[in-house]
Design a protein around this motif. Structure first.
Motif, PDB file in Angstrom:
ATOM      1  N   LEU A   1       0.830  -1.212   0.000  1.00  0.00           N
ATOM      2  CA  LEU A   1       0.000   0.000   0.000  1.00  0.00           C
ATOM      3  C   LEU A   1       0.861   1.258   0.000  1.00  0.00           C
ATOM      4  O   LEU A   1       0.532   2.254  -0.637  1.00  0.00           O
ATOM      5  N   ASN A   2       1.970   1.211   0.718  1.00  0.00           N
ATOM      6  CA  ASN A   2       2.776   2.425   0.894  1.00  0.00           C
ATOM      7  C   ASN A   2       3.883   2.604  -0.134  1.00  0.00           C
ATOM      8  O   ASN A   2       4.337   3.718  -0.355  1.00  0.00           O
ATOM      9  N   PHE A   3       4.333   1.506  -0.749  1.00  0.00           N
ATOM     10  CA  PHE A   3       5.528   1.639  -1.589  1.00  0.00           C
ATOM     11  C   PHE A   3       5.398   1.051  -2.999  1.00  0.00           C
ATOM     12  O   PHE A   3       6.319   1.199  -3.801  1.00  0.00           O
ATOM     13  N   ALA A   4       4.279   0.367  -3.320  1.00  0.00           N
ATOM     14  CA  ALA A   4       4.190  -0.263  -4.653  1.00  0.00           C
ATOM     15  C   ALA A   4       3.802   0.760  -5.714  1.00  0.00           C
ATOM     16  O   ALA A   4       3.212   1.798  -5.412  1.00  0.00           O
ATOM     17  N   ARG A   5       4.125   0.426  -6.972  1.00  0.00           N
ATOM     18  CA  ARG A   5       3.646   1.270  -8.080  1.00  0.00           C
ATOM     19  C   ARG A   5       2.124   1.154  -8.149  1.00  0.00           C
ATOM     20  O   ARG A   5       1.570   0.102  -7.776  1.00  0.00           O
ATOM     21  N   PRO A   6       1.448   2.231  -8.654  1.00  0.00           N
ATOM     22  CA  PRO A   6      -0.022   2.285  -8.569  1.00  0.00           C
ATOM     23  C   PRO A   6      -0.753   1.053  -9.109  1.00  0.00           C
ATOM     24  O   PRO A   6      -1.660   0.544  -8.453  1.00  0.00           O
TER      25      PRO A   6
ATOM     26  N   LEU B   1       0.253  -2.085  -9.537  1.00  0.00           N
ATOM     27  CA  LEU B   1       0.489  -3.261  -8.694  1.00  0.00           C
ATOM     28  C   LEU B   1      -0.274  -3.111  -7.376  1.00  0.00           C
ATOM     29  O   LEU B   1      -0.928  -4.039  -6.897  1.00  0.00           O
ATOM     30  N   ARG B   2      -0.190  -1.902  -6.814  1.00  0.00           N
ATOM     31  CA  ARG B   2      -0.858  -1.655  -5.530  1.00  0.00           C
ATOM     32  C   ARG B   2      -2.353  -1.932  -5.652  1.00  0.00           C
ATOM     33  O   ARG B   2      -2.943  -2.623  -4.840  1.00  0.00           O
ATOM     34  N   LYS B   3      -2.950  -1.415  -6.717  1.00  0.00           N
ATOM     35  CA  LYS B   3      -4.400  -1.569  -6.870  1.00  0.00           C
ATOM     36  C   LYS B   3      -4.778  -3.043  -7.009  1.00  0.00           C
ATOM     37  O   LYS B   3      -5.677  -3.536  -6.335  1.00  0.00           O
ATOM     38  N   ARG B   4      -4.047  -3.748  -7.873  1.00  0.00           N
ATOM     39  CA  ARG B   4      -4.398  -5.159  -8.124  1.00  0.00           C
ATOM     40  C   ARG B   4      -4.287  -5.976  -6.841  1.00  0.00           C
ATOM     41  O   ARG B   4      -5.221  -6.659  -6.428  1.00  0.00           O
ATOM     42  N   VAL B   5      -3.126  -5.864  -6.181  1.00  0.00           N
ATOM     43  CA  VAL B   5      -2.891  -6.720  -5.009  1.00  0.00           C
ATOM     44  C   VAL B   5      -3.803  -6.307  -3.853  1.00  0.00           C
ATOM     45  O   VAL B   5      -4.383  -7.153  -3.162  1.00  0.00           O
ATOM     46  N   ALA B   6      -3.966  -4.994  -3.662  1.00  0.00           N
ATOM     47  CA  ALA B   6      -4.825  -4.538  -2.561  1.00  0.00           C
ATOM     48  C   ALA B   6      -6.258  -5.012  -2.787  1.00  0.00           C
ATOM     49  O   ALA B   6      -6.909  -5.509  -1.856  1.00  0.00           O
ATOM     50  N   ASP B   7      -6.747  -4.899  -4.024  1.00  0.00           N
ATOM     51  CA  ASP B   7      -8.119  -5.351  -4.300  1.00  0.00           C
ATOM     52  C   ASP B   7      -8.278  -6.831  -3.966  1.00  0.00           C
ATOM     53  O   ASP B   7      -9.254  -7.248  -3.348  1.00  0.00           O
ATOM     54  N   GLU B   8      -7.297  -7.626  -4.387  1.00  0.00           N
ATOM     55  CA  GLU B   8      -7.404  -9.079  -4.166  1.00  0.00           C
ATOM     56  C   GLU B   8      -7.327  -9.437  -2.680  1.00  0.00           C
ATOM     57  O   GLU B   8      -8.086 -10.266  -2.181  1.00  0.00           O
TER      58      GLU B   8
ATOM     59  N   THR C   1      20.421  -6.961  -2.181  1.00  0.00           N
ATOM     60  CA  THR C   1      20.691  -6.600  -3.576  1.00  0.00           C
ATOM     61  C   THR C   1      22.035  -5.880  -3.637  1.00  0.00           C
ATOM     62  O   THR C   1      22.654  -5.632  -2.593  1.00  0.00           O
ATOM     63  N   GLU C   2      22.414  -5.508  -4.836  1.00  0.00           N
ATOM     64  CA  GLU C   2      23.748  -4.943  -5.046  1.00  0.00           C
ATOM     65  C   GLU C   2      24.049  -3.782  -4.095  1.00  0.00           C
ATOM     66  O   GLU C   2      25.124  -3.684  -3.527  1.00  0.00           O
ATOM     67  N   ASP C   3      23.026  -2.910  -3.916  1.00  0.00           N
ATOM     68  CA  ASP C   3      23.296  -1.715  -3.118  1.00  0.00           C
ATOM     69  C   ASP C   3      22.563  -1.702  -1.777  1.00  0.00           C
ATOM     70  O   ASP C   3      22.111  -0.671  -1.308  1.00  0.00           O
ATOM     71  N   GLY C   4      22.399  -2.848  -1.166  1.00  0.00           N
ATOM     72  CA  GLY C   4      21.784  -2.887   0.171  1.00  0.00           C
ATOM     73  C   GLY C   4      20.627  -3.869   0.222  1.00  0.00           C
ATOM     74  O   GLY C   4      20.656  -4.909  -0.436  1.00  0.00           O
ATOM     75  N   LEU C   5      19.595  -3.523   0.994  1.00  0.00           N
ATOM     76  CA  LEU C   5      18.417  -4.392   1.070  1.00  0.00           C
ATOM     77  C   LEU C   5      17.315  -3.813   0.197  1.00  0.00           C
ATOM     78  O   LEU C   5      17.140  -2.596   0.132  1.00  0.00           O
ATOM     79  N   THR C   6      16.564  -4.701  -0.446  1.00  0.00           N
ATOM     80  CA  THR C   6      15.440  -4.255  -1.272  1.00  0.00           C
ATOM     81  C   THR C   6      14.250  -5.157  -0.968  1.00  0.00           C
ATOM     82  O   THR C   6      14.413  -6.364  -0.781  1.00  0.00           O
ATOM     83  N   VAL C   7      13.062  -4.552  -0.889  1.00  0.00           N
ATOM     84  CA  VAL C   7      11.860  -5.350  -0.629  1.00  0.00           C
ATOM     85  C   VAL C   7      11.137  -5.581  -1.956  1.00  0.00           C
ATOM     86  O   VAL C   7      10.917  -4.639  -2.728  1.00  0.00           O
ATOM     87  N   ILE C   8      10.799  -6.839  -2.217  1.00  0.00           N
ATOM     88  CA  ILE C   8      10.214  -7.210  -3.516  1.00  0.00           C
ATOM     89  C   ILE C   8       8.964  -8.059  -3.284  1.00  0.00           C
ATOM     90  O   ILE C   8       8.957  -8.948  -2.420  1.00  0.00           O
ATOM     91  N   LEU C   9       7.925  -7.784  -4.054  1.00  0.00           N
ATOM     92  CA  LEU C   9       6.703  -8.581  -3.944  1.00  0.00           C
ATOM     93  C   LEU C   9       6.821  -9.807  -4.847  1.00  0.00           C
ATOM     94  O   LEU C   9       7.008  -9.677  -6.062  1.00  0.00           O
TER      95      LEU C   9
ATOM     96  N   THR D   1       9.207  -4.185  -7.307  1.00  0.00           N
ATOM     97  CA  THR D   1      10.047  -3.635  -6.236  1.00  0.00           C
ATOM     98  C   THR D   1       9.206  -2.687  -5.380  1.00  0.00           C
ATOM     99  O   THR D   1       8.481  -1.839  -5.909  1.00  0.00           O
ATOM    100  N   LEU D   2       9.299  -2.845  -4.066  1.00  0.00           N
ATOM    101  CA  LEU D   2       8.528  -1.988  -3.154  1.00  0.00           C
ATOM    102  C   LEU D   2       9.478  -0.966  -2.531  1.00  0.00           C
ATOM    103  O   LEU D   2      10.346  -1.324  -1.742  1.00  0.00           O
ATOM    104  N   GLY D   3       9.316   0.281  -2.922  1.00  0.00           N
ATOM    105  CA  GLY D   3      10.220   1.313  -2.424  1.00  0.00           C
ATOM    106  C   GLY D   3      11.491   1.333  -3.249  1.00  0.00           C
ATOM    107  O   GLY D   3      11.631   0.593  -4.230  1.00  0.00           O
ATOM    108  N   PRO D   4      12.436   2.171  -2.836  1.00  0.00           N
ATOM    109  CA  PRO D   4      13.653   2.304  -3.642  1.00  0.00           C
ATOM    110  C   PRO D   4      14.553   1.077  -3.575  1.00  0.00           C
ATOM    111  O   PRO D   4      14.614   0.416  -2.536  1.00  0.00           O
ATOM    112  N   GLU D   5      15.217   0.789  -4.689  1.00  0.00           N
ATOM    113  CA  GLU D   5      16.224  -0.281  -4.679  1.00  0.00           C
ATOM    114  C   GLU D   5      17.316   0.087  -3.695  1.00  0.00           C
ATOM    115  O   GLU D   5      17.813   1.219  -3.719  1.00  0.00           O
ATOM    116  N   GLY D   6      17.667  -0.827  -2.824  1.00  0.00           N
ATOM    117  CA  GLY D   6      18.696  -0.545  -1.820  1.00  0.00           C
ATOM    118  C   GLY D   6      18.132   0.197  -0.609  1.00  0.00           C
ATOM    119  O   GLY D   6      18.818   0.379   0.389  1.00  0.00           O
TER     120      GLY D   6
END
Ligand SMILES: Cc1cc2nc3c(=O)[nH]c(=O)nc-3n(C[C@H](O)[C@H](O)[C@H](O)COP(=O)(O)OP(=O)(O)OC[C@H]3O[C@@H](n4cnc5c(N)ncnc54)[C@H](O)[C@@H]3O)c2cc1C
Length: 458
Positions: free
Chosen positions: A166-171, A173-180, A241-249, A286-291
């Motif tokens: 809800l807070n970090f996904a692209r619109p 993706l956010r809509k699809r997953v949140a709806d489901e 990930t290469e430049d730190g931690l990344t959160v991915i759905l 990707t949820l939020g910035p890479e790294g």
């Protein structure tokens, strides 16, 4: 035939007499409510109605909301919880649908844009009026069921796994997953912890590397103790990930495998061990910035820990209520247990602990209502860490005292002490999940120290 044997009917103090006291010395009230005994009820007491005790000066809107949530919990969630704790199956999908109809899944994510346009609890509260106190009410009413594993089974994965979407996904993706997820059609888990890294989130080893065309992540690694993971369709995964931690759905599919883990609470929670083997995920997930995953993970912890404080505080009240009733009805040495000063002293300590936890919780809830998500992340991580540490320690003290007060029944899985036994067996879950007690206390103090003027002296 009486389950305890026929001899009860030959006791000279039982047949043909008022056996209220004798009955309640050995049974919980709910025994009378079992379907097979309904025929024994010959009437109801005129004008009797149930009253909700608890917070004082609660606004009328919240009272109406609480009453409606309580009715729903008592009628639908409580029976499912008891049945699923027994058979270990996941919470019934039929119940999940009933919760969808009231938008309970959406409300359990807290206030926010995801509530826009929804009818909440049959319209008792509008999306604009809905705040963290309403969410506290939902969590605390569900906390009354006295079924810790089921409590986590009932979409706890979504409560901690969906907010990063809800807070970090692209619109899109956010809509699809949140709806489901908010319609109860799909389920999601937060997958951060590993065998290698629990408290030390930065030490996690699951990797995500980009394909040469940079369009996909390839994820490899394992995750441990993932709530609802056994049946989830989506996983919010912390990756190196290469430049730190990344959160991915990650969507369940090729390369994703989940296995149940047996813990001290019921398998209804769907706790899982997960393996990711060359799982291909679009970079759009990707949820939020890479790294920048550490901020996504840490800010998400606040809401999770606050929710856990809500249920921990309520569970303590449940236990106190059980103890107050039990010490009133149980007689030893010719008088009720509550006539013993030692017992009253234990009750006093329990009540003081629970009330202080609840008051502190409501104080922080008020602050959350008056801060943005980002501000909460910056200012409340420490206070929430301290509250969670305090609440779970209080809960453990209360659990131990309650067992003493209940005697043998406090360690017996069925009968009068069954909630006391369950609570004692599962109370430590709150002190580990969502951040271990000592680590959270330390976080609170470190945050306080970091805010002190650098040259502060006595
Ligand atoms: C039933 C269950 C469900 C869970 N659900 C999820 C989930 O859905 N998603 C998810 O990502 N994770 C989940 N977890 C993982 C949970 O968040 C971790 O267990 C927790 O963070 C602690 O990590 P750990 O068990 O690896 O303990 P460790 O980090 O190994 O710590 C062990 C002990 O050492 C202490 N300790 C560690 N570091 C310090 C320190 N710096 N100072 C003082 N003491 C310290 C801790 O207090 C702890 O008691 C779940 C766990 C369980 C048991």
């Amino acid at each position: 035939m009486h389950p305890g044997g026929a001899s009860v009917f030959f006791d000279e103090e039982i047949p043909g007499q008022d056996v209220t006291e004798a009955f309640y010395a050995l049974h919980r009230h709910e025994v009378l409510q079992r379907p097979q005994y309904q025929r024994l009820q010959i009437g109801t007491i005129k004008d009797e109605e149930s009253v909700i005790f608890g917070r004082v000066n609660v606004p009328t809107l919240q009272k109406r909301f609480q009453k409606a949530v309580r009715e729903f919990v008592d009628e639908h969630i409580y029976p499912d919880a008891q049945a699923r704790e027994d058979d270990g199956k996941r919470p019934s999908l039929d119940l999940v649908d009933k919760m969808t109809a009231l938008n309970l899944h959406a409300m359990r994510m807290g206030p926010g844009k995801h509530l826009k346009g929804r009818i909440l609890m049959n319209g008792i509260v509008t999306p604009e009026e809905f705040d963290y106190f309403h969410e506290l009410i939902i969590t605390q009413e569900i906390g009354r069921i006295g079924a810790r594993g089921y409590g986590d089974g009932l979409n706890s994965g979504s409560i901690i796994g969906l907010p990063p979407v809800l807070n970090f996904a692209r619109p899109e993706l956010r809509k699809r997953v949140a709806d489901e997820v908010l319609s109860g059609k799909k389920f999601i888990s937060l997958a951060i912890s590993e065998a290698f890294a629990g408290s030390d989130v930065r030490g996690l080893k699951t990797t995500a590397t980009k394909t040469p065309d940079e369009r996909f992540w390839i994820i490899n690694g394992t995750k441990k103790w993932i709530t609802n993971g056994v049946f989830s369709d989506y996983f919010t995964v912390g990756c190196k990930t290469e430049d730190g931690l990344t959160v991915i759905l990650v969507e369940r599919g090729e390369g994703v495998e989940t296995k149940p883990i047996k813990t001290s609470y019921s398998p209804t929670a769907g706790t899982a061990y997960i393996t990711f083997e060359n799982v291909k995920v679009p970079v759009e997930n990707t949820l939020g910035p890479e790294g920048g995953g550490i901020f996504v993970i840490l800010s998400n912890f606040n809401h999770e820990r606050w929710v856990m404080c809500c249920s921990s505080a309520r569970s303590q009240r449940v236990i106190i209520e059980e103890c107050l009733k039990w010490t009133n009805q149980r007689k030893a040495f010719g008088k009720p247990l509550n006539s013993q000063a030692v017992i009253r002293s234990k009750l006093a300590a329990m009540i003081a602990r629970a009330e202080s936890v609840q008051s502190w919780l409501e104080n922080l809830t008020y602050q959350m209502n008056n801060m943005s998500y980002k501000e909460q992340a910056q200012k409340l991580a420490g206070p929430l860490g301290l509250l969670k540490m305090y609440s779970t320690r209080c809960a453990q003290d209360t659990a131990r005292d309650a067992v003493q007060i209940f005697g043998g029944r406090g360690i017996t899985k069925s009968g009068m002490g069954r909630f006391i036994e369950h609570n004692y067996r599962t109370v430590t879950f709150d002190s580990l999940l969502g951040g271990a007690e000592d680590v959270l206390g330390d976080l609170g103090v470190r945050q306080a120290i970091s805010k002190m003027p650098k040259n502060a002296r006595l």
